[in-house]
Scaffold this active site. Structure first.
Site, PDB file in Angstrom:
ATOM      1  N   LYS A   7      -0.703   7.080 -12.537  1.00 50.26           N
ATOM      2  CA  LYS A   7      -1.521   8.037 -11.770  1.00 50.26           C
ATOM      3  C   LYS A   7      -0.905   9.443 -11.738  1.00 50.26           C
ATOM      4  O   LYS A   7      -1.613  10.425 -11.558  1.00 50.26           O
ATOM      5  CB  LYS A   7      -1.759   7.525 -10.348  1.00 50.26           C
ATOM      6  CG  LYS A   7      -2.739   6.339 -10.300  1.00 50.26           C
ATOM      7  CD  LYS A   7      -3.091   5.975  -8.873  1.00 50.26           C
ATOM      8  CE  LYS A   7      -4.062   4.821  -8.826  1.00 50.26           C
ATOM      9  NZ  LYS A   7      -4.539   4.526  -7.470  1.00 50.26           N
ATOM     10  N   ASP A  54      -9.929   7.808  -5.319  1.00 54.07           N
ATOM     11  CA  ASP A  54      -9.403   7.015  -4.201  1.00 54.07           C
ATOM     12  C   ASP A  54      -9.713   7.757  -2.893  1.00 54.07           C
ATOM     13  O   ASP A  54      -9.894   7.148  -1.842  1.00 54.07           O
ATOM     14  CB  ASP A  54      -7.876   6.819  -4.316  1.00 54.07           C
ATOM     15  CG  ASP A  54      -7.508   5.761  -5.343  1.00 54.07           C
ATOM     16  OD1 ASP A  54      -8.358   4.878  -5.608  1.00 54.07           O
ATOM     17  OD2 ASP A  54      -6.386   5.813  -5.881  1.00 54.07           O
TER      18      ASP A  54
HETATM   19  P1  NAP Z   1       3.474   2.714  -3.450  1.00 55.74           P
HETATM   20  O1  NAP Z   1       3.202   4.051  -4.014  1.00 55.74           O
HETATM   21  O2  NAP Z   1       4.489   1.824  -4.102  1.00 55.74           O
HETATM   22  O3  NAP Z   1       3.888   2.918  -1.895  1.00 55.74           O
HETATM   23  C1  NAP Z   1       4.182   1.837  -1.079  1.00 55.74           C
HETATM   24  C2  NAP Z   1       4.674   2.330   0.267  1.00 55.74           C
HETATM   25  O4  NAP Z   1       4.931   1.156   1.068  1.00 55.74           O
HETATM   26  C3  NAP Z   1       5.993   3.098   0.199  1.00 55.74           C
HETATM   27  O5  NAP Z   1       6.058   4.008   1.277  1.00 55.74           O
HETATM   28  C4  NAP Z   1       7.023   1.967   0.394  1.00 55.74           C
HETATM   29  O6  NAP Z   1       8.236   2.398   0.947  1.00 55.74           O
HETATM   30  C5  NAP Z   1       6.318   1.137   1.453  1.00 55.74           C
HETATM   31  N1  NAP Z   1       6.826  -0.231   1.446  1.00 55.74           N
HETATM   32  C6  NAP Z   1       6.830  -1.107   0.414  1.00 55.74           C
HETATM   33  N2  NAP Z   1       7.388  -2.273   0.828  1.00 55.74           N
HETATM   34  C7  NAP Z   1       7.760  -2.100   2.117  1.00 55.74           C
HETATM   35  C8  NAP Z   1       8.404  -2.937   3.074  1.00 55.74           C
HETATM   36  N3  NAP Z   1       8.759  -4.194   2.777  1.00 55.74           N
HETATM   37  N4  NAP Z   1       8.638  -2.441   4.296  1.00 55.74           N
HETATM   38  C9  NAP Z   1       8.269  -1.178   4.610  1.00 55.74           C
HETATM   39  N5  NAP Z   1       7.659  -0.331   3.743  1.00 55.74           N
HETATM   40  C10 NAP Z   1       7.403  -0.801   2.511  1.00 55.74           C
HETATM   41  O7  NAP Z   1       2.148   1.836  -3.377  1.00 55.74           O
HETATM   42  P2  NAP Z   1       0.659   2.379  -3.135  1.00 55.74           P
HETATM   43  O8  NAP Z   1      -0.016   2.560  -4.423  1.00 55.74           O
HETATM   44  O9  NAP Z   1       0.731   3.496  -2.177  1.00 55.74           O
HETATM   45  O10 NAP Z   1      -0.029   1.084  -2.463  1.00 55.74           O
HETATM   46  C11 NAP Z   1       0.251   0.704  -1.143  1.00 55.74           C
HETATM   47  C12 NAP Z   1      -0.691  -0.413  -0.727  1.00 55.74           C
HETATM   48  O11 NAP Z   1      -2.038   0.050  -0.745  1.00 55.74           O
HETATM   49  C13 NAP Z   1      -0.650  -1.613  -1.672  1.00 55.74           C
HETATM   50  O12 NAP Z   1      -0.768  -2.781  -0.918  1.00 55.74           O
HETATM   51  C14 NAP Z   1      -1.878  -1.420  -2.535  1.00 55.74           C
HETATM   52  O13 NAP Z   1      -2.383  -2.651  -3.011  1.00 55.74           O
HETATM   53  C15 NAP Z   1      -2.838  -0.792  -1.555  1.00 55.74           C
HETATM   54  N6  NAP Z   1      -3.852   0.030  -2.208  1.00 55.74           N
HETATM   55  C16 NAP Z   1      -5.150  -0.305  -2.011  1.00 55.74           C
HETATM   56  C17 NAP Z   1      -6.155   0.453  -2.580  1.00 55.74           C
HETATM   57  C18 NAP Z   1      -7.598   0.060  -2.356  1.00 55.74           C
HETATM   58  O14 NAP Z   1      -8.466   0.528  -3.076  1.00 55.74           O
HETATM   59  N7  NAP Z   1      -7.866  -0.763  -1.365  1.00 55.74           N
HETATM   60  C19 NAP Z   1      -5.835   1.561  -3.366  1.00 55.74           C
HETATM   61  C20 NAP Z   1      -4.492   1.889  -3.536  1.00 55.74           C
HETATM   62  C21 NAP Z   1      -3.497   1.109  -2.959  1.00 55.74           C
HETATM   63  P3  NAP Z   1       9.479   2.813  -0.004  1.00 55.74           P
HETATM   64  O15 NAP Z   1       9.094   4.118  -0.583  1.00 55.74           O
HETATM   65  O16 NAP Z   1      10.592   2.876   0.961  1.00 55.74           O
HETATM   66  O17 NAP Z   1       9.606   1.726  -1.027  1.00 55.74           O
END
Ligand code: NAP
Length: 411
Positions: A60, A97
């Site tokens: 992305k 998004d």
């Molecule tokens: P990302 O860029 O990897 O960001 C994940 C975030 O969650 C980061 O701030 C990370 O912290 C934090 N995190 C991960 N594991 C954690 C834990 N065990 N405890 C506390 N914080 C934690 O991922 P993303 O793309 O933003 O996606 C995040 C979520 O949204 C995912 O579940 C994804 O499936 C969902 N999502 C859904 C849609 C939809 O259309 N519904 C679209 C996009 C994403 P660190 O930086 O410290 O690792």
């Protein structure tokens, strides 16, 4: 012509993507999966093998240098999830998004300027959520494990009206995990979790218990695909079409779970229902026997009901995490409250009712040793408490399956 459009999804590994199914419901353009290793990204993007693309993890951000122009939204968020090839061959990057989260938020009452929202996580999805919320004039506080404020700062956000989880905490296979306790947000009127597997994370289950309006991230997924489809084809799609798609996907993903007294027909009806819907079928008692390595009456006689119930909960935990199955449970599973979230997280729970004098007792240790009327008096409030719908099973299994399908309990 829409049919000749070459669209698709670009990512590194795409095995479990819903996008082809979603886009097939949104338009008649071609939609392919492009699994491209990082070292070939540039060559792929500069090739003429597509007209428009969705972009997912891990590209992305890395597609941005290849775009001749970015939409204002993509610039604000700092990531691109949609690429359009323009007439001169150059790429335009957008981020739908944003539209997906906006739709999810609006379905749940939106937010007013000046109102306070808390967002958990500071990754890519969080940036989108923050951009939407700020564009609506909301005050936004981000809590994350590495950023300025940790999750324990939740206790300082007592005026927040909205909580959004933008972390993967609670996502399959880590069902049941959660980051925060909602008691810290006494004024919260809505909880949104971007996760959609399971349908109800622990956070959403907690919100339900507190009577707080809540929804998972499936509408965001559908909403971003809808906006991308509009950009691909240049044609508007009404929100009502998205509602239909959302409803269909929700129904496909949910388990149909049969509860009811021992001998009320859960296994026979469940097997037939699974056959009709072409879904996998699981009989919880058979799964328990397989795990225990002996039949239930033998295990009961040797170790007693408590040990059996513990084994049952373990099996329900496994079955409840899956999705799109039909599950027949044991008659007494409702007697453990902890089984409710395990079943409810991904399931529609259907109570099969049958007159007590028509319940067989063979091979059922509890039915044999107890007065069925007394047993029913204890269990009935629990069946009522667990179920989303109740269906009588007084005729043939075919008739009951028809009532289940007719009564919209599978939608
Ligand atoms: P990302 O860029 O990897 O960001 C994940 C975030 O969650 C980061 O701030 C990370 O912290 C934090 N995190 C991960 N594991 C954690 C834990 N065990 N405890 C506390 N914080 C934690 O991922 P993303 O793309 O933003 O996606 C995040 C979520 O949204 C995912 O579940 C994804 O499936 C969902 N999502 C859904 C849609 C939809 O259309 N519904 C679209 C996009 C994403 P660190 O930086 O410290 O690792």
């Amino acid at each position: 012509m829409e049919v000749n459009l070459r669209c698709g999804l670009l990512g590194e590994r795409l095995a479990h993507s819903y996008s082809p199914q979603l886009h097939a419901m949104l338009g008649s353009y071609g939609y392919a999966l492009f699994e491209v290793p990082p070292e070939q990204l540039g060559v792929f993007l500069q090739s003429g093998s597509f007209d428009a693309l969705n972009v997912t993890i891990p590209y992305k951000k890395s597609v941005i240098p290849y775009c001749a122009e970015l939409s204002e939204t993509a610039q604000k968020i700092g990531s691109v999830n949609t690429l359009l090839r323009r007439a001169d061959g150059t790429l335009f990057g957008d981020n739908t998004d944003y539209d997906g989260f906006l739709w999810l938020l609006q379905r749940n009452g939106g937010i007013l300027p000046g109102e306070h929202a808390v967002v958990l996580g500071d990754g890519g999805a969080s940036k989108t959520v923050q951009t939407v919320l700020r564009s609506l004039g909301a005050r936004v506080t981000v809590l994350s494990r590495r950023g300025e404020r940790g999750f324990d700062a939740l206790k300082e956000q007592t005026d927040a009206v909205l909580l959004v989880n933008a972390t993967p905490v609670g996502m399959y296979p880590h069902n049941g995990e959660r980051l925060i306790d909602l008691t810290g947000l006494p004024n919260c009127r809505c909880v949104l979790d971007l996760i959609y597997n399971p349908s109800r994370t622990r956070l959403l289950l907690d919100a339900e218990v507190r009577g707080i309006s809540c929804e998972n991230g499936l509408a965001m997924l559908v909403g971003q695909a809808k906006r991308a489809a509009e950009l691909f084809t240049g044609t508007g799609i009404p929100d009502s079409r998205c509602e239909e798609i959302l409803c269909k996907l929700n129904a496909q993903m949910q388990n149909l779970i049969l509860i009811g007294m021992p001998g009320c027909g859960k296994s026979a009806v469940g097997r037939l229902l699974a056959e009709r819907l072409q879904r996998p079928f699981f009989d919880a008692d058979a799964e328990i026997e397989r795990e225990l390595g002996c039949d239930i009456p033998t295990f009961f006689a040797q170790y007693g009901e408590n040990a059996f119930r513990t084994a049952e909960t373990k099996v329900l935990e496994r079955l409840g995490k899956g999705s799109g199955s039909v599950i027949a449970t044991g008659g007494g599973c409702v007697m453990r409250e902890e089984n409710y979230p395990l079943l409810h997280q991904n399931g529609k729970i259907i109570w099969l009712r049958r007159p007590l004098d028509r319940l067989p007792k063979d091979g059922r240790p509890i039915s044999q040793s107890t007065d069925l009327r007394a047993l029913y008096a204890v269990r009935r409030p629990m069946y009522e408490r667990f179920c989303d719908a109740a269906v009588d099973n007084c005729g043939t299994p075919e008739e009951t399956v028809a009532s289940i399908l007719n009564e919209e309990v599978t939608r």
